[in-house]
Scaffold this motif. Structure first.
Motif, PDB file in Angstrom:
ATOM      1  N   LYS A 140       0.754  -1.096   0.057  1.00 43.27           N
ATOM      2  CA  LYS A 140       0.013   0.020  -0.007  1.00 43.27           C
ATOM      3  C   LYS A 140       0.819   1.575  -0.123  1.00 43.27           C
ATOM      4  O   LYS A 140       0.572   2.266  -0.699  1.00 43.27           O
ATOM      5  CB  LYS A 140      -1.071  -0.010   1.241  1.00 43.27           C
ATOM      6  N   LYS A 199       2.289   2.079  -3.286  1.00 44.87           N
ATOM      7  CA  LYS A 199       1.121   2.400  -4.415  1.00 44.87           C
ATOM      8  C   LYS A 199       0.557   3.781  -3.789  1.00 44.87           C
ATOM      9  O   LYS A 199      -0.110   4.212  -4.798  1.00 44.87           O
ATOM     10  CB  LYS A 199       0.131   1.458  -4.233  1.00 44.87           C
ATOM     11  N   GLU A 230      -1.715   4.008  -1.547  1.00 45.07           N
ATOM     12  CA  GLU A 230      -2.734   3.740  -1.118  1.00 45.07           C
ATOM     13  C   GLU A 230      -2.753   3.640   0.371  1.00 45.07           C
ATOM     14  O   GLU A 230      -2.723   2.779   1.135  1.00 45.07           O
ATOM     15  CB  GLU A 230      -3.322   2.415  -1.685  1.00 45.07           C
TER      16      GLU A 230
END
Length: 268
Positions: free
Chosen positions: A218, A221, A223
């Motif tokens: 995460k 990315k 995110e």
């Protein structure tokens, strides 16, 4: 941005020691008044011997001597490098506050340690955490300008080796702590934009949280959301409290508990 020169000058001389600014010869050749002002702050022997033999010859000046100048005059050195006297690696005097910086600090708080002698630091990872090892090396290069090496510590661990220049900056400027029981959330995580504080938190969780592999994915990315239970543990009371402030400030709910240390048995 973080001005390492100004941050260092908040420290007492005994802590600054010979931590230096490099690339001063050209500045002094163009700004003779700065050279004269600094020399006037020295003793006679320092003016006539040390200044030339130990400083100008080596193209460096202990940062503590910049106290002789006012803040405006010190701006002349903002484009220089700073570092430990005998360290091959130096870093820029001005460090932008970026996503990469917050990721590095998060990983150091989770996985880093510094020798008591201040002659070096390291980030310690499991030998299987290849992506995290390589990412930490990339972060150091992007933030500080040099790429550290990775060394096998033992059969199951790999250390990313950081020079004494970063040992000084991590301990005295960012004040992250030097070993597990002394770790702290760096003050910058409380004073920066909340999204940068979130970057710090996720980088820390990628190192010390569970499930770390999913958190790291995460992080890469971008995110930065928490939709599952994450568990973490620390031996540092300061870090225990600091992380709660970060979590609360970012609006995350959490539960916390303390457990007394238990003796560990090692089978021989």
């Amino acid at each position: 941005e973080i001005n390492l020169l100004e941050e260092c000058l908040k420290l007492p001389d005994r802590e600054l020691g010979e931590f230096s600014v490099f690339g001063i010869r050209e500045i002094f050749s163009k700004r003779l008044e700065l050279k004269r002002k600094i020399k006037l702050s020295l003793t006679a022997r320092q003016r006539h011997h040390d200044f030339y033999a130990n400083y100008l010859k080596c193209d460096r000046l202990p940062i503590r001597l910049l106290r002789a100048l006012d803040e405006k005059e010190r701006e002349a050195f903002s484009g220089c490098m700073v570092g430990a006297r005998h360290s091959k690696q130096k870093c820029h005097a001005i460090i932008p506050i970026t996503r990469e910086l917050m990721h590095f600090l998060g990983l150091y708080v989770a996985e880093g340690n510094t020798r008591s002698s201040m002659c070096g630091s390291s980030l310690s990872f499991g030998f299987h955490e290849n992506e995290l090892i390589e990412y930490s090396r990339v972060l150091v290069e992007k933030v500080f300008g040099f790429r550290p090496c990775a060394q096998r510590a033992h059969r199951t661990a790999v250390n990313v080796i950081l020079p004494s220049t970063l040992s000084f900056v991590l301990k005295n400027v960012f004040q992250c702590g030097v070993r597990a029981s002394q770790k702290k959330v760096p003050g910058i995580a409380f004073n920066c934009h909340r999204e940068l504080a979130r970057e710090f938190l996720f980088a820390y969780l990628a190192g010390d949280g569970y499930p770390s592999a999913r958190i790291f994915a995460k992080l890469i990315k971008g995110e930065l959301d928490l939709k599952e239970k994450i568990t973490l543990a620390t031996a540092s009371q300061d870090l225990f409290i600091g992380l709660q402030y970060v979590l609360s400030g970012l609006g995350y709910s959490y539960s916390a508990s303390e457990k007394k240390e238990e003796p560990r048995a090692i089978n021989s």
